[in-house]
Design an enzyme around this catalytic site. Sequence first.
Site, PDB file in Angstrom:
ATOM      1  N   GLY A   1      39.947  33.978  37.863  1.00 28.08           N
ATOM      2  CA  GLY A   1      39.662  33.462  39.199  1.00 28.08           C
ATOM      3  C   GLY A   1      38.161  33.344  39.349  1.00 28.08           C
ATOM      4  N   HIS A   2      37.671  32.129  39.487  1.00 23.10           N
ATOM      5  CA  HIS A   2      36.236  31.916  39.674  1.00 23.10           C
ATOM      6  C   HIS A   2      35.968  31.641  41.140  1.00 23.10           C
ATOM      7  CE1 HIS A   2      34.697  30.632  35.439  1.00 23.10           C
ATOM      8  NE2 HIS A   2      35.122  31.874  35.493  1.00 23.10           N
ATOM      9  N   THR A   3      35.112  32.452  41.738  1.00 23.71           N
ATOM     10  CA  THR A   3      34.744  32.190  43.126  1.00 23.71           C
ATOM     11  C   THR A   3      33.430  31.430  43.128  1.00 23.71           C
ATOM     12  OG1 THR A   3      35.785  34.280  43.656  1.00 23.71           O
ATOM     13  CG2 THR A   3      34.425  33.295  45.377  1.00 23.71           C
TER      14      THR A   3
ATOM     15  N   ASN B   1      45.042  33.283  34.872  1.00 24.14           N
ATOM     16  CA  ASN B   1      44.776  34.699  35.177  1.00 24.14           C
ATOM     17  C   ASN B   1      43.347  34.851  35.714  1.00 24.14           C
ATOM     18  OD1 ASN B   1      43.825  33.887  32.678  1.00 24.14           O
ATOM     19  ND2 ASN B   1      44.331  35.773  31.616  1.00 24.14           N
TER      20      ASN B   1
ATOM     21  N   ASP C   1      22.612  44.191  45.452  1.00 27.51           N
ATOM     22  CA  ASP C   1      22.612  44.564  46.872  1.00 27.51           C
ATOM     23  C   ASP C   1      23.696  45.590  47.217  1.00 27.51           C
ATOM     24  OD1 ASP C   1      24.066  42.224  46.084  1.00 27.51           O
ATOM     25  OD2 ASP C   1      24.787  42.111  48.140  1.00 27.51           O
TER      26      ASP C   1
ATOM     27  N   GLY D   1      35.453  41.165  33.384  1.00 28.33           N
ATOM     28  CA  GLY D   1      35.686  39.998  34.235  1.00 28.33           C
ATOM     29  C   GLY D   1      35.099  40.235  35.615  1.00 28.33           C
ATOM     30  N   ASP D   2      35.078  39.194  36.407  1.00 29.07           N
ATOM     31  CA  ASP D   2      34.633  39.287  37.805  1.00 29.07           C
ATOM     32  C   ASP D   2      33.173  39.673  37.965  1.00 29.07           C
ATOM     33  OD1 ASP D   2      37.338  38.838  38.481  1.00 29.07           O
ATOM     34  OD2 ASP D   2      37.737  40.950  38.122  1.00 29.07           O
TER      35      ASP D   2
ATOM     36  N   ALA E   1      40.279  37.968  42.638  1.00 29.32           N
ATOM     37  CA  ALA E   1      40.359  36.607  43.173  1.00 29.32           C
ATOM     38  C   ALA E   1      41.724  35.986  42.893  1.00 29.32           C
ATOM     39  CB  ALA E   1      39.251  35.739  42.574  1.00 29.32           C
TER      40      ALA E   1
ATOM     41  N   LYS F   1      30.485  34.920  36.704  1.00 31.09           N
ATOM     42  CA  LYS F   1      30.209  33.817  35.773  1.00 31.09           C
ATOM     43  C   LYS F   1      30.111  32.488  36.515  1.00 31.09           C
ATOM     44  CE  LYS F   1      33.905  34.785  33.285  1.00 31.09           C
ATOM     45  NZ  LYS F   1      34.263  36.131  33.748  1.00 31.09           N
TER      46      LYS F   1
ATOM     47  N   THR G   1      44.835  37.984  42.180  1.00 28.87           N
ATOM     48  CA  THR G   1      46.000  38.744  42.658  1.00 28.87           C
ATOM     49  C   THR G   1      45.731  39.514  43.945  1.00 28.87           C
ATOM     50  OG1 THR G   1      45.327  40.622  41.298  1.00 28.87           O
ATOM     51  CG2 THR G   1      46.897  39.096  40.309  1.00 28.87           C
ATOM     52  N   GLY G   2      44.488  39.579  44.376  1.00 27.58           N
ATOM     53  CA  GLY G   2      44.165  40.328  45.599  1.00 27.58           C
ATOM     54  C   GLY G   2      44.206  41.841  45.423  1.00 27.58           C
TER      55      GLY G   2
ATOM     56  N   GLN H   1      37.610  35.973  31.891  1.00 21.13           N
ATOM     57  CA  GLN H   1      37.744  37.433  31.709  1.00 21.13           C
ATOM     58  C   GLN H   1      36.435  38.010  31.178  1.00 21.13           C
ATOM     59  OE1 GLN H   1      40.705  35.522  30.279  1.00 21.13           O
ATOM     60  NE2 GLN H   1      41.240  35.516  32.414  1.00 21.13           N
TER      61      GLN H   1
HETATM   62  P1  IMP Z   1      46.583  39.068  31.797  1.00 17.93           P
HETATM   63  O1  IMP Z   1      45.357  38.373  31.305  1.00 17.93           O
HETATM   64  O2  IMP Z   1      47.135  38.450  33.048  1.00 17.93           O
HETATM   65  O3  IMP Z   1      47.608  39.236  30.725  1.00 17.93           O
HETATM   66  O4  IMP Z   1      46.152  40.562  32.215  1.00 17.93           O
HETATM   67  C1  IMP Z   1      45.657  41.503  31.271  1.00 17.93           C
HETATM   68  C2  IMP Z   1      44.570  42.350  31.911  1.00 17.93           C
HETATM   69  O5  IMP Z   1      43.425  41.553  32.155  1.00 17.93           O
HETATM   70  C3  IMP Z   1      44.926  42.954  33.272  1.00 17.93           C
HETATM   71  O6  IMP Z   1      44.285  44.214  33.377  1.00 17.93           O
HETATM   72  C4  IMP Z   1      44.339  41.961  34.259  1.00 17.93           C
HETATM   73  O7  IMP Z   1      44.084  42.554  35.515  1.00 17.93           O
HETATM   74  C5  IMP Z   1      43.071  41.585  33.533  1.00 17.93           C
HETATM   75  N1  IMP Z   1      42.558  40.258  33.887  1.00 17.93           N
HETATM   76  C6  IMP Z   1      43.053  39.065  33.495  1.00 17.93           C
HETATM   77  N2  IMP Z   1      42.295  38.064  33.959  1.00 17.93           N
HETATM   78  C7  IMP Z   1      41.296  38.625  34.648  1.00 17.93           C
HETATM   79  C8  IMP Z   1      40.170  38.089  35.343  1.00 17.93           C
HETATM   80  O8  IMP Z   1      39.923  36.897  35.401  1.00 17.93           O
HETATM   81  N3  IMP Z   1      39.351  39.005  35.939  1.00 17.93           N
HETATM   82  C9  IMP Z   1      39.571  40.333  35.842  1.00 17.93           C
HETATM   83  N4  IMP Z   1      40.600  40.884  35.206  1.00 17.93           N
HETATM   84  C10 IMP Z   1      41.457  40.032  34.598  1.00 17.93           C
HETATM   85 MG    MG Z   2      37.364  36.526  38.273  1.00 18.87          MG
END
Ligand code: IMP
Ligand code: MG
Length: 337
Positions: free
Chosen positions: A40-42, A38, A285, A10-11, A251, A14, A253-254, A179
């Site tokens: 977070g798209h920036t 869960n 970069d 993730g991150d 993005a 996308k 949970t910080g 993700q």
């Molecule tokens: P959950 O999806 O909230 O159940 O979290 C399960 C795992 O996926 C944890 O390690 C989260 O930090 C990670 N996770 C969930 N959504 C994202 C995302 O959008 N980006 C990065 N990690 C994510």
């Molecule tokens: Mg993200």
Amino acid sequence: MDVIVDLQYGDCGKGKVAHFLCQNEKYTHVLRYNGGCNAGHTIFHKGKKFITHHIPAGVFFGVRSIIGSGCVLDPKQFFREIKILEDGGVSTKGKIFIAENTHVITNAHKGEDKQKGGKIGTTGRGNGPAYRDKYGRTGVRARDVKRLKPYLVNLYKEWYTPARPLRSRRVKILAEGAQGFGLDIDWGDYPYVTSSHCTTAGALLNGLPPSSIRNVWGVAKIYETYVGSKKFQPKGEVFDKIGDAGEEYGATTGRRRQCNWMNMQTLERAIQMNGVTDIVFNKIDVLRTIGEWAVIDKNKVVPFKTEKAMKDFVSKRLKTLGLSPRRIHFSESKENI
Ligand code: IMP
Ligand code: MG
């Protein structure tokens, strides 16, 4: 249909690829195909920064945006996001829809996740419990929630009615995953995974046939990051430097993201299993800033003297998987593709 899939944890950016494709292609729909808030798209749009959790990038271009049946939806977060977009000058009216068979994240799901999600290091957004109840057949669907009624669509009607093959010009979908491959319920490092299907296959679970897939855009970062409870970041100052230079904070949970070099085997597996046709490596970069270039290959760190040496190494390897150099893009954090 074109699919955007994250090849790491993730991150990887996308949102940026979605933004780019929406500007260059005439999509009739943008579909979010898995996950919940869960994600977070920036997205940087017209000089403003937006963070969306549920709502697909298409809305920034006035494209019909759908939260698919592969997702789980928190109604409160959904309405909060609509307000943020409207307040930021993005019109959402008649543009955002939810598949009626999408499952809903309830307050109980969120409460449970916040209490028990620590072992995995979840985002605490109720994602896991909502999927569990979906598969346990005790869940609540969007069509059961009165407030969501104005937004509901039936995906069968959306894609195929009046009777037409999906490949007709009248339907052109951009399917945006959430993700990433390393967090996929089946192919990630279980149990340190999310509860949905983050692969290209996950897009098909929204009523779409395999034959509808055209391009699969794989998105990776030139290094890896992961947020969650497992130990991921190796010892070494360089990884803290990467985290600082890349501003690696979640993005949603910080939380600080753990960093490592890009793993070639994880990447290769993700490219193969997702059928990637085009690939974007983001945040070049960042490694330029810290002045170090390396990957992990067959469990060993392989350093490079120059940026070019690393790009050549990666491109050569991907060529063996059938990716031609013109479909491999190296991109900077704030640069377009
Ligand atoms: P959950 O999806 O909230 O159940 O979290 C399960 C795992 O996926 C944890 O390690 C989260 O930090 C990670 N996770 C969930 N959504 C994202 C995302 O959008 N980006 C990065 N990690 C994510
Ligand atoms: Mg993200």
